[in-house]
Design a protein around this motif. Structure first.
Motif, mmCIF file in Angstrom:
data_model
loop_
_atom_site.group_PDB
_atom_site.id
_atom_site.type_symbol
_atom_site.label_atom_id
_atom_site.label_comp_id
_atom_site.label_asym_id
_atom_site.label_seq_id
_atom_site.Cartn_x
_atom_site.Cartn_y
_atom_site.Cartn_z
ATOM 1 N N ARG A 25 0.813 -1.211 0.000
ATOM 2 C CA ARG A 25 0.000 0.000 0.000
ATOM 3 C C ARG A 25 0.850 1.267 0.000
ATOM 4 N NH1 ARG A 25 -5.321 0.418 1.873
ATOM 5 N NH2 ARG A 25 -6.497 -1.528 1.770
ATOM 6 N N HIS A 26 2.073 1.157 0.513
ATOM 7 C CA HIS A 26 2.992 2.299 0.567
ATOM 8 C C HIS A 26 4.356 1.860 0.024
ATOM 9 C CE1 HIS A 26 -0.021 3.007 3.815
ATOM 10 N NE2 HIS A 26 -0.020 4.236 3.301
ATOM 11 N N PRO A 27 4.523 1.867 -1.284
ATOM 12 C CA PRO A 27 5.759 1.357 -1.887
ATOM 13 C C PRO A 27 7.019 2.094 -1.450
ATOM 14 C CG PRO A 27 4.022 1.645 -3.532
ATOM 15 C CD PRO A 27 3.547 2.290 -2.285
ATOM 16 N N ASP A 28 6.868 3.269 -0.859
ATOM 17 C CA ASP A 28 8.048 4.019 -0.425
ATOM 18 C C ASP A 28 8.502 3.611 0.977
ATOM 19 O OD1 ASP A 28 5.689 5.049 0.638
ATOM 20 O OD2 ASP A 28 6.597 7.019 1.000
ATOM 21 N N ARG A 29 7.834 2.617 1.567
ATOM 22 C CA ARG A 29 8.152 2.218 2.934
ATOM 23 C C ARG A 29 8.653 0.778 2.968
ATOM 24 N NH1 ARG A 29 2.884 4.584 6.243
ATOM 25 N NH2 ARG A 29 2.936 6.693 5.341
ATOM 26 N N ALA A 30 9.898 0.606 3.322
ATOM 27 C CA ALA A 30 10.448 -0.744 3.540
ATOM 28 C C ALA A 30 10.001 -1.227 4.914
ATOM 29 C CB ALA A 30 11.964 -0.716 3.454
ATOM 30 N N ALA A 42 3.869 -5.569 5.310
ATOM 31 C CA ALA A 42 2.971 -4.447 5.592
ATOM 32 C C ALA A 42 3.654 -3.526 6.585
ATOM 33 C CB ALA A 42 1.645 -4.943 6.143
ATOM 34 N N CYS A 43 3.473 -2.232 6.370
ATOM 35 C CA CYS A 43 4.037 -1.259 7.298
ATOM 36 C C CYS A 43 3.133 -1.149 8.521
ATOM 37 C CB CYS A 43 4.192 0.094 6.604
ATOM 38 S SG CYS A 43 2.626 0.901 6.184
#
Length: 294
Positions: A25-30, A42-43
């Protein structure tokens, strides 16, 4: 309660671990966290606490959609939210307001032209074919007190019955009971009698309450007491349509018996058949009566 998962460690910027997968859902978050149900990364923002571990919001929503809502003994999905009851009250109040405005009086709203066009009047049905009066008369009232008494009763009964019967069954029960009261007046009432009010439908709900209590094997005393008191008032108070009350009560009770005692296999089909059969019988009786009058 467990603390919400956090990642990355304090002081380490998001995206500083290229070896870790990213949140869909948030590709900028590893993230190093995963959903315990689908095992996808998942973040923390996209995770929800579950009975064991954490699940992503997609799995939580999917689980909610797959949960079967409880059903009542009538086969309806239970819901505390009232819809039909307030709508019926609103329609009755609206028609009263319109007739009062036309008549220029709240106390004598029956002088309105709309009231004259919709009220139950046997010669108009038999000679002029104005069949709608059998139903529309159930949404008219003589003065504010008549309206208030019926609407209070409708709310009290609807508050208990609509959640159990469901909107469709409750609507059918109300409508057929209302028709039953109108047909009873048409069959056995005097030719010059003018009848209006939701009492026939309200008495149908009383009959439904009694049958439901018996079906659940509860104490029928309170329901019988309420019905008995209202029947006595129907006999003793002037200006009350006893035929409309008894007709609605009998029809409502019989239809409810068809709904609550319908066989579990193909219950909805049996219940729909009971509604259609009740309407058909009432229509046939009204046609026979018309043939006797014309």
């Amino acid at each position: 309660m467990a603390d919400h998962p956090t990642y990355p460690p304090p002081g380490e910027p998001i995206g500083a671990r290229p070896d870790l997968p990213v949140c869909p859902r948030h590709p900028d978050r590893a993230t190093g966290l995963r959903c315990v149900r689908c095992d996808r990364p998942a973040c923390p923002e996209c995770l929800r606490e579950a009975s064991v571990g954490y699940q992503c919001v997609d799995c939580v929503n999917q689980g909610r959609a797959s949960v079967r809502r409880p059903r009542t003994f009538v086969g309806a999905q239970f819901s505390q939210r009232l819809v039909v009851t307030p709508v019926l009250i609103a329609v009755n109040v609206l028609l009263f307001a319109i007739t009062a405005a036309q008549a220029g009086s709240v106390a004598t709203n029956q002088r309105a032209d709309l009231f004259a066009d919709l009220v139950m009047y046997t010669p108009a049905v038999a000679a002029d074919g104005q069949w709608w009066r059998l139903v529309t008369s159930g949404f008219l009232h003589f003065g504010p007190l008549h309206l208030a008494l019926n609407m209070i009763a409708l709310y009290v009964l609807g508050r208990d019955l609509e959640p159990v019967f469901g909107r469709a069954r409750f609507s059918a029960l109300y409508g057929v009971s209302l028709l039953g009261g109108g047909v009873a007046v048409y069959l056995f009432g005097g030719l010059g009698t003018v009848v209006a009010g939701a009492s026939g439908a309200v008495y149908g709900l009383m009959g439904a309450m009694l049958v439901a209590v018996l079906r659940l094997k509860l104490n029928p005393g309170p329901a019988l007491g309420v019905i008995g008191l209202n029947v006595v008032l129907s006999f003793t108070l002037p200006g009350i349509s006893l035929l409309g009350h008894i007709g609605g009560l009998v029809v409502g009770a019989l239809l409810t018996a068809g709904l609550v005692y319908a066989p579990a296999p193909r219950r909805a089909t049996w219940q729909a058949g009971a509604v259609v059969a009740a309407v058909a019988v009432l229509v046939v009786l009204a046609l026979v009566r018309t043939g006797q009058l014309v």
